[in-house]
Design an enzyme around this catalytic site. Structure first.
Site, PDB file in Angstrom:
ATOM      1  N   ASP A 121       0.401  11.379  -5.828  1.00 36.99           N
ATOM      2  CA  ASP A 121       0.939  10.384  -4.810  1.00 36.99           C
ATOM      3  C   ASP A 121      -0.013   9.392  -4.713  1.00 36.99           C
ATOM      4  O   ASP A 121      -1.363   9.509  -4.306  1.00 36.99           O
ATOM      5  CB  ASP A 121       0.896  11.092  -3.349  1.00 36.99           C
ATOM      6  CG  ASP A 121       2.090  11.978  -3.217  1.00 36.99           C
ATOM      7  OD1 ASP A 121       3.187  11.463  -3.573  1.00 36.99           O
ATOM      8  OD2 ASP A 121       1.917  13.079  -2.956  1.00 36.99           O
ATOM      9  N   ASP A 153      11.307  15.288  -2.469  1.00 36.56           N
ATOM     10  CA  ASP A 153       9.895  15.343  -2.323  1.00 36.56           C
ATOM     11  C   ASP A 153       9.530  15.280  -0.653  1.00 36.56           C
ATOM     12  O   ASP A 153      10.225  14.366   0.012  1.00 36.56           O
ATOM     13  CB  ASP A 153       9.403  13.930  -3.006  1.00 36.56           C
ATOM     14  CG  ASP A 153       7.939  13.797  -2.963  1.00 36.56           C
ATOM     15  OD1 ASP A 153       7.185  14.900  -2.247  1.00 36.56           O
ATOM     16  OD2 ASP A 153       7.198  12.852  -3.187  1.00 36.56           O
TER      17      ASP A 153
HETATM   18  C1  DX5 Z   1       4.735  11.733   0.905  1.00 34.92           C
HETATM   19  C2  DX5 Z   1       4.436  12.255  -0.656  1.00 34.92           C
HETATM   20  C3  DX5 Z   1       4.831  13.523  -1.007  1.00 34.92           C
HETATM   21  C4  DX5 Z   1       3.868  14.709  -0.052  1.00 34.92           C
HETATM   22  C5  DX5 Z   1       4.029  16.087  -0.638  1.00 34.92           C
HETATM   23  O1  DX5 Z   1       4.167  10.677   1.345  1.00 34.92           O
HETATM   24  O2  DX5 Z   1       5.221  11.380  -1.249  1.00 34.92           O
HETATM   25  O3  DX5 Z   1       4.585  13.907  -2.333  1.00 34.92           O
HETATM   26  O4  DX5 Z   1       2.599  14.380  -0.095  1.00 34.92           O
HETATM   27  O5  DX5 Z   1       3.513  16.808   0.124  1.00 34.92           O
HETATM   28  P1  DX5 Z   1       4.236  17.911   0.957  1.00 34.92           P
HETATM   29  O6  DX5 Z   1       4.561  19.167   0.234  1.00 34.92           O
HETATM   30  O7  DX5 Z   1       2.901  18.368   1.619  1.00 34.92           O
HETATM   31  O8  DX5 Z   1       5.030  17.493   1.884  1.00 34.92           O
HETATM   32 ZN    ZN Z   2       5.078  12.089  -3.618  1.00 32.38          ZN
END
Ligand code: DX5
Ligand code: ZN
Length: 249
Positions: free
Chosen positions: A47, A193
């Site tokens: 990310d 996601d």
């Molecule tokens: C949100 C991101 C995601 C997120 C995923 O801003 O794009 O990829 O970090 O993490 P979890 O699985 O903890 O929601």
């Molecule tokens: Zn992400």
């Protein structure tokens, strides 16, 4: 995997679990990746946040380049105006690059530009161009882009942090995106996601998606390899439910 292009690798592994490293121990990222590789995961999700489109700032191309791994590098750009920045992420070894139309003045142009780029890991592997949509963005935004993308990523949280709660309306948006893809007749991958945990990953897999991103449920500071294996197994169970027609709603 026997496929040679990144797109085919994802199709072959569908639904693939892409593990986000946002909550991993970034000072020990090499060993964190080794845990993922041992778990059987095929894709790592990074990310990228710029402190503008997202409140937080995370990593940039040097970190992507530093990831020495056979895993496919799935780079989620949550940054404003990526037009002049995507080339650096491709040079750094991204296999999948996902951008946000909410952050682009010229989203179609960015996708066109990426079509001309070569995968720095292996030119034969190709790049997978993704478009991610925030929970509040209408899916119709995708329609003019369908001939310039290979992946649609439905966000089930607002961009910003790991560990947020899955927004329930994402399920209906996935169904709608599936219909849009089927109606287009194009070969497009669909992913989800955000907010995907041990408790809901099987249900998400049962929706019939190709890519499931999960971060903090794997990198919870305790047992990443075991967690990743759990998620991979749960996905198989979710797909089993879908195939046997006993899918839970
Ligand atoms: C949100 C991101 C995601 C997120 C995923 O801003 O794009 O990829 O970090 O993490 P979890 O699985 O903890 O929601
Ligand atoms: Zn992400």
């Amino acid at each position: 995997m026997t496929a040679s292009s990144a797109f085919d690798m994802l199709r072959e592994s569908s639904p693939a679990v892409s593990v986000g490293v946002l909550t991993a121990d970034l000072l020990s990222l090499g060993s964190e990746l080794a845990l993922l590789e041992r778990s059987g995961a095929k894709v790592v999700h990074v990310d990228v946040m710029d402190g503008c489109f997202c409140p937080m700032m995370t990593v940039g191309p040097p970190l992507i380049k530093a990831l020495k791994t056979p895993l496919l590098k799935d780079v989620h750009l949550m940054i404003n105006e990526p037009l002049n920045k995507v080339a650096d992420y491709v040079s750094a070894g991204a296999d999948i690059i996902t951008i946000h139309p909410e952050a682009c003045s010229h989203v179609h142009r960015v996708l066109q530009q990426m079509r001309m780029m070569k995968n720095a890991n292996d030119p034969e592997r190709g790049l997978v161009r993704g478009v991610a949509l925030n929970p509040g963005t209408p899916l119709e935004v995708l329609e003019p882009l369908l001939d310039e993308l290979e992946l649609i990523l439905i966000l089930a949280v607002n961009p910003g942090w790991g560990g947020q709660k899955f927004i329930a309306s994402a399920k209906g948006r996935v169904e709608k995106a599936k219909r849009m893809i089927a109606g287009s007749g194009r070969n497009i991958l669909l992913g989800v996601d955000g907010g995907i945990t041990r408790d809901n990953i099987a249900d998400v897999a049962a929706l019939g998606v190709d890519l499931i991103v999960t971060g903090s449920a794997v990198f919870d500071g305790k047992a990443a390899e075991t967690n990743a294996k759990f998620m991979l197994e749960a996905v198989k169970k979710g797909v089993g439910c879908q195939v046997s027609g006993v899918r839970r709603q």
